[in-house]
Design a protein around this motif. Sequence first.
Motif, PDB file in Angstrom:
ATOM      1  N   ARG A 111       0.829  -1.212   0.000  1.00  0.00           N
ATOM      2  CA  ARG A 111       0.000   0.000   0.000  1.00  0.00           C
ATOM      3  C   ARG A 111       0.864   1.262   0.000  1.00  0.00           C
ATOM      4  O   ARG A 111       0.497   2.284  -0.566  1.00  0.00           O
ATOM      5  N   GLN A 112       2.071   1.174   0.642  1.00  0.00           N
ATOM      6  CA  GLN A 112       2.945   2.334   0.718  1.00  0.00           C
ATOM      7  C   GLN A 112       3.831   2.500  -0.512  1.00  0.00           C
ATOM      8  O   GLN A 112       4.604   3.440  -0.592  1.00  0.00           O
ATOM      9  N   SER A 113       3.722   1.578  -1.474  1.00  0.00           N
ATOM     10  CA  SER A 113       4.597   1.620  -2.646  1.00  0.00           C
ATOM     11  C   SER A 113       4.222   2.696  -3.639  1.00  0.00           C
ATOM     12  O   SER A 113       4.958   2.954  -4.585  1.00  0.00           O
ATOM     13  N   GLY A 114       3.045   3.313  -3.450  1.00  0.00           N
ATOM     14  CA  GLY A 114       2.647   4.356  -4.386  1.00  0.00           C
ATOM     15  C   GLY A 114       1.829   3.849  -5.550  1.00  0.00           C
ATOM     16  O   GLY A 114       1.441   4.618  -6.422  1.00  0.00           O
ATOM     17  N   VAL A 115       1.512   2.562  -5.586  1.00  0.00           N
ATOM     18  CA  VAL A 115       0.717   2.012  -6.667  1.00  0.00           C
ATOM     19  C   VAL A 115      -0.745   2.337  -6.409  1.00  0.00           C
ATOM     20  O   VAL A 115      -1.210   2.254  -5.271  1.00  0.00           O
ATOM     21  N   PRO A 116      -1.515   2.711  -7.423  1.00  0.00           N
ATOM     22  CA  PRO A 116      -2.934   2.993  -7.213  1.00  0.00           C
ATOM     23  C   PRO A 116      -3.644   1.824  -6.548  1.00  0.00           C
ATOM     24  O   PRO A 116      -3.336   0.659  -6.802  1.00  0.00           O
ATOM     25  N   GLU A 117      -4.611   2.156  -5.713  1.00  0.00           N
ATOM     26  CA  GLU A 117      -5.300   1.138  -4.918  1.00  0.00           C
ATOM     27  C   GLU A 117      -5.952   0.073  -5.779  1.00  0.00           C
ATOM     28  O   GLU A 117      -5.966  -1.098  -5.433  1.00  0.00           O
ATOM     29  N   ASP A 118      -6.474   0.475  -6.952  1.00  0.00           N
ATOM     30  CA  ASP A 118      -7.188  -0.508  -7.768  1.00  0.00           C
ATOM     31  C   ASP A 118      -6.262  -1.526  -8.408  1.00  0.00           C
ATOM     32  O   ASP A 118      -6.712  -2.504  -8.991  1.00  0.00           O
ATOM     33  N   LEU A 119      -4.936  -1.325  -8.295  1.00  0.00           N
ATOM     34  CA  LEU A 119      -4.008  -2.289  -8.883  1.00  0.00           C
ATOM     35  C   LEU A 119      -3.600  -3.378  -7.896  1.00  0.00           C
ATOM     36  O   LEU A 119      -2.953  -4.334  -8.267  1.00  0.00           O
ATOM     37  N   HIS A 120      -3.946  -3.205  -6.634  1.00  0.00           N
ATOM     38  CA  HIS A 120      -3.550  -4.256  -5.696  1.00  0.00           C
ATOM     39  C   HIS A 120      -4.624  -4.536  -4.653  1.00  0.00           C
ATOM     40  O   HIS A 120      -4.339  -4.917  -3.532  1.00  0.00           O
ATOM     41  N   HIS A 121      -5.889  -4.367  -5.057  1.00  0.00           N
ATOM     42  CA  HIS A 121      -6.930  -4.609  -4.075  1.00  0.00           C
ATOM     43  C   HIS A 121      -7.143  -6.094  -3.834  1.00  0.00           C
ATOM     44  O   HIS A 121      -7.757  -6.478  -2.858  1.00  0.00           O
ATOM     45  N   HIS A 122      -6.595  -6.935  -4.744  1.00  0.00           N
ATOM     46  CA  HIS A 122      -6.637  -8.375  -4.504  1.00  0.00           C
ATOM     47  C   HIS A 122      -5.432  -8.785  -3.665  1.00  0.00           C
ATOM     48  O   HIS A 122      -4.415  -8.119  -3.666  1.00  0.00           O
ATOM     49  N   SER A 123      -5.542  -9.894  -2.987  1.00  0.00           N
ATOM     50  CA  SER A 123      -4.369 -10.489  -2.335  1.00  0.00           C
ATOM     51  C   SER A 123      -3.588 -11.235  -3.403  1.00  0.00           C
ATOM     52  O   SER A 123      -3.945 -12.322  -3.809  1.00  0.00           O
ATOM     53  N   MET A 124      -2.503 -10.588  -3.901  1.00  0.00           N
ATOM     54  CA  MET A 124      -1.900 -11.062  -5.132  1.00  0.00           C
ATOM     55  C   MET A 124      -0.915 -12.189  -4.931  1.00  0.00           C
ATOM     56  O   MET A 124      -0.760 -13.020  -5.790  1.00  0.00           O
ATOM     57  N   SER A 125      -0.197 -12.190  -3.824  1.00  0.00           N
ATOM     58  CA  SER A 125       0.860 -13.188  -3.706  1.00  0.00           C
ATOM     59  C   SER A 125       0.506 -14.337  -2.762  1.00  0.00           C
ATOM     60  O   SER A 125       1.023 -15.423  -2.907  1.00  0.00           O
ATOM     61  N   ALA A 126      -0.373 -14.078  -1.815  1.00  0.00           N
ATOM     62  CA  ALA A 126      -0.624 -15.098  -0.801  1.00  0.00           C
ATOM     63  C   ALA A 126      -1.201 -16.372  -1.402  1.00  0.00           C
ATOM     64  O   ALA A 126      -0.722 -17.470  -1.157  1.00  0.00           O
ATOM     65  N   ASP A 127      -2.271 -16.224  -2.230  1.00  0.00           N
ATOM     66  CA  ASP A 127      -2.898 -17.407  -2.815  1.00  0.00           C
ATOM     67  C   ASP A 127      -1.912 -18.190  -3.647  1.00  0.00           C
ATOM     68  O   ASP A 127      -1.887 -19.413  -3.625  1.00  0.00           O
ATOM     69  N   ALA A 128      -1.110 -17.456  -4.426  1.00  0.00           N
ATOM     70  CA  ALA A 128      -0.219 -18.140  -5.358  1.00  0.00           C
ATOM     71  C   ALA A 128       0.892 -18.870  -4.634  1.00  0.00           C
ATOM     72  O   ALA A 128       1.217 -19.993  -4.979  1.00  0.00           O
ATOM     73  N   ARG A 129       1.443 -18.263  -3.602  1.00  0.00           N
ATOM     74  CA  ARG A 129       2.619 -18.855  -2.975  1.00  0.00           C
ATOM     75  C   ARG A 129       2.269 -20.087  -2.139  1.00  0.00           C
ATOM     76  O   ARG A 129       3.053 -21.003  -2.025  1.00  0.00           O
ATOM     77  N   VAL A 130       1.063 -20.104  -1.556  1.00  0.00           N
ATOM     78  CA  VAL A 130       0.721 -21.248  -0.728  1.00  0.00           C
ATOM     79  C   VAL A 130       0.019 -22.334  -1.533  1.00  0.00           C
ATOM     80  O   VAL A 130      -0.349 -23.362  -1.008  1.00  0.00           O
ATOM     81  N   TYR A 131      -0.145 -22.103  -2.832  1.00  0.00           N
ATOM     82  CA  TYR A 131      -0.898 -23.044  -3.646  1.00  0.00           C
ATOM     83  C   TYR A 131      -0.188 -24.376  -3.763  1.00  0.00           C
ATOM     84  O   TYR A 131       1.008 -24.445  -4.004  1.00  0.00           O
ATOM     85  N   SER A 132      -0.934 -25.464  -3.562  1.00  0.00           N
ATOM     86  CA  SER A 132      -0.435 -26.801  -3.849  1.00  0.00           C
ATOM     87  C   SER A 132      -1.176 -27.300  -5.084  1.00  0.00           C
ATOM     88  O   SER A 132      -2.402 -27.254  -5.150  1.00  0.00           O
ATOM     89  N   VAL A 133      -0.452 -27.779  -6.083  1.00  0.00           N
ATOM     90  CA  VAL A 133      -1.046 -28.082  -7.385  1.00  0.00           C
ATOM     91  C   VAL A 133      -2.070 -29.199  -7.250  1.00  0.00           C
ATOM     92  O   VAL A 133      -1.755 -30.302  -6.868  1.00  0.00           O
ATOM     93  N   GLU A 134      -3.307 -28.891  -7.586  1.00  0.00           N
ATOM     94  CA  GLU A 134      -4.382 -29.875  -7.518  1.00  0.00           C
ATOM     95  C   GLU A 134      -5.005 -30.110  -8.886  1.00  0.00           C
ATOM     96  O   GLU A 134      -5.537 -31.174  -9.159  1.00  0.00           O
ATOM     97  N   ASP A 135      -4.966 -29.107  -9.736  1.00  0.00           N
ATOM     98  CA  ASP A 135      -5.592 -29.234 -11.052  1.00  0.00           C
ATOM     99  C   ASP A 135      -4.584 -28.782 -12.099  1.00  0.00           C
ATOM    100  O   ASP A 135      -4.539 -27.614 -12.473  1.00  0.00           O
ATOM    101  N   LEU A 136      -3.759 -29.713 -12.559  1.00  0.00           N
ATOM    102  CA  LEU A 136      -2.702 -29.365 -13.511  1.00  0.00           C
ATOM    103  C   LEU A 136      -3.273 -28.807 -14.796  1.00  0.00           C
ATOM    104  O   LEU A 136      -2.677 -27.938 -15.428  1.00  0.00           O
ATOM    105  N   GLN A 137      -4.416 -29.301 -15.222  1.00  0.00           N
ATOM    106  CA  GLN A 137      -4.992 -28.821 -16.471  1.00  0.00           C
ATOM    107  C   GLN A 137      -5.379 -27.353 -16.363  1.00  0.00           C
ATOM    108  O   GLN A 137      -5.219 -26.586 -17.311  1.00  0.00           O
ATOM    109  N   GLY A 138      -5.876 -26.941 -15.192  1.00  0.00           N
ATOM    110  CA  GLY A 138      -6.242 -25.538 -15.019  1.00  0.00           C
ATOM    111  C   GLY A 138      -5.038 -24.625 -15.111  1.00  0.00           C
ATOM    112  O   GLY A 138      -5.086 -23.584 -15.760  1.00  0.00           O
ATOM    113  N   TRP A 139      -3.896 -25.025 -14.488  1.00  0.00           N
ATOM    114  CA  TRP A 139      -2.706 -24.186 -14.557  1.00  0.00           C
ATOM    115  C   TRP A 139      -2.071 -24.243 -15.942  1.00  0.00           C
ATOM    116  O   TRP A 139      -1.454 -23.283 -16.388  1.00  0.00           O
TER     117      TRP A 139
END
Length: 684
Positions: free
Chosen positions: A170-198
Motif C-alpha cells: 500500500r505504501q509503494s505508491g501504486v494505485p489502490e485498484d491495482l492491488h486490491h486483490h491479495s496477489m501473492s498469498a494465494d499463489a505462494r501457498v498453492y499446492s497443485v491440484e488441477d494441472l490442467q487448469g494451470w
Amino acid sequence: MESIHGNILALLRDLNDTQHLKRERALLQLQSLFEQHRSHFCEDEFKVIWEEVEGDILQKVGSSAWEHRFAGLQIAKIVIRSVDRKEYRIELLKAASNLITDPEHRVRLALGGVLEALAERDGVSVYERIEAQLLASMGKPFEDRRADRSQDPFADSKTEEQEQEEEQFRQSGVPEDLHHHSMSADARVYSVEDLQGWSLLESSIKILQDVITGVGQDFTPYIKPFLVNLLTQTIHHNNRFLREAGLSALGVLCKNCSPEILERLSPAIVPLLCGGLSDNWSSVRYAATAATHEWMLSAIFFRELFFPQLLPRMSVNRYYVAEGVRLYALGTWTTIVGTKGLGWLAELAKETCEFYVSQCDSENHAVREAACHCIGELGAKVALGNSEPFKEYVPQLMQALQKCFKDESWPVRDAACTACGAFITGFTAECRPVLDQWYELWFAHLSDNVPAVREHSAIALGNVVRIYKEEAWEVVLRELRRMIGMAREHPFEATDSHNLSTVAGSTQPFRSDPVGSARQSGPLEGVVDYGFTRPKEPWEASDGCVYLVRELCTLQSERIVNFVVQLADLAGPPHIFPLQVTIWRELPKIARIMGKQHFKRILDVFIEPLFLSLSSGQRHVMDASGYCISLLNQFVGPSIFAGRVENVNPHFLQVMRTSDFVDLNVTLTDSKDTAQRARAAHPG
C-alpha cells in the motif's frame, strides 16, 4: 496453375496425417509455395484455390481431432500473412476464439500465433473480440483456488508477515485498484491440484503475449487493473512455468506500454522483475532478464529511480552459470549503464554489498558461485577507482567469502578461492587481519580433489605475493617447501586406480551429487574438509604446487629455480600419471616465463623424465609429454634442443622424430595459457 492447385491440395491432405514429421514437412512446403507465388495471389485464377484453402482451414479448426485443429491454425497463420481478406479474417477469428480453452495445449499455443497475425492486420479489434474470454480463462484457476480457500475456517486469518507485506504494497505508491486483490498469498501457498487448469493459465498468458506483440503500442488503453493483477499472481506462483510465462508477458507489456502508464505501474512492476532476477530456476531468470531489458528501454526517463533494486541483481546475473542468462544480462548491462557501471556500483554500495552477501547464502549453488565472482570483482575493479563507499561493508563481504570458501559445492569453493585473491587487490589493508585464515584455506585448496580448484588456488596465492610482497613470500615459500615433495609419500600401488578419477587438465571431479542441484551453503555436519568428495591424496598437493611454481615464476623466477628443478624429480618414477600430465603441460609455460637463457641452464634435468613419459604407454601422459617436447624444441631452438637430447641419450633423438605425439613444426602460439584466461576473468 493446375499444378499449383494440385500441390496445395496434396499438402493440405498431408497436414491431416498422424505422423508429426510428415505434417511438419507439408507445412514447410506449403509455406514455401505461398511465398514463391505471393505476387500472383490477387489474380482471379487464384480465387478458386483460396476458397478451397480457406474452407479447409475452417473445417480443420472445427474438427474433433486435435491434429486437424493444430494443422488448421498453422495454415491459417501463413494465409493471414500472405493474403489480405478482411471478411475471411473476421470469420476465422470467430471460429478460432473458441479454441482459447481447447483441451490440447499445442492447439492453444498455435492459436496464439494466429491471433498475433490477425492483430498485425486488424489491430486492437482482435483483442476486443477475445478479451472477456481470454481474461476469464486466466482468472478461473485463481478463482477456483480462492473458492477452495473460502471453505477453510482458517483462511481469513492473516499472519503478521502477510499484513506487513500488504502494508508495504500500500505504501509503494501504486494505485489502490491495482492491488486490491491479495496477489501473492494465494499463489505462494498453492499446492497443485488441477494441472490442467494451470496449463490453461500458462497457454492463455502466452496467447496474451502474442496478441500484445501483434497489436503493439495501441494496446496501452487495455492495460487494466484486472490484467495487471492476473500477471502479478502468475509471477508470484510456485509453478516455475507459470512464473516464466508471466514474466515473458510482462516484458512484452512493458515494450508496448506508453511511458506515462509504465511510470505509473513501475512501483508494482519492478518488485516482480527483482523476484524473477533472483529466481532459483534459470529459465525464470532468463525471462526476467529479458523483461528487465524491455522495461529499461521503455523507462528511459525514470529508470534510474529503480536502479538500487535492479542493478545489484543484474550485476550478479552477469556471472550466472546459465549461458543464456549470463549473456543477456551482460548485453543489458552494457546497453543500460555502458561505461558507467563501476560508478553506479560505487554509488549504490549499500544495496550492492547487502545483496551480494545475501546471495552467498542462497540455496542454489550457482547463485552462490556468481555472488563470489561479483565480490571478487568489487575488489579487483570497482574498488580500485573508489574504495571508500565499500569499506564499511568489507567485514560482511569477507565473512561471506570465507563461508563460501568452505562450501560443499566445489564450483562455489573454486569461485570463492579466486574471489578472495582478487578481493585483496582493492582492500589490501582491510584483508590483512584475516590473511592467516585465508592462507590456511588457500593451501588446503592447493591440494583439492579438483584440478581447477588447485590451479585457481595457486593463482590466488600468486596474487597475494604480488600484493603483500616479502611478508607473503615467506609464508608461501615455507608451505611450498613442505608440500611440493608430498607425491613421494604416495603409495606406488595406489597410482594405477582411483587417483585417475581426477586426471590433471580435467575440470570435472568425481562427485556424488547431481550436477546443478541446489545444495546447502555451509559445511556438511560430520564431514571433514568441508564436504570434499573423497580424502585427499599426497600427489594432489604436489600437483597444486606445480601451478604455484608457475605463478611465482611470473614474479621472481630466480627465487624458485630450485623448485622448478624439483619438478623433474616428481615426474620420474614412481609414475603418478595425473601429476606427470600437469608437469608436462605447465613446463613450457614456466620456460617462457623464465626466459630462454635461464631455462637452458636447467633443461638437461627434464630430458630423461620427458622421454620416459613419452614411452610410458599411458596415452594422456604420452600426449602431454609430446606436447611439452614439441614446444620446448621450438622455444630453445631445434638444433640446441637436439644437441641436448643427444648428450643425454642418443636414442631419444630417434624416438622424438618418430613419435606420433611429437610435432616438430608446432608454434609457441598454438595454445593459450590457461592462467592468462583465469587472470582475465579476475584481474589483479
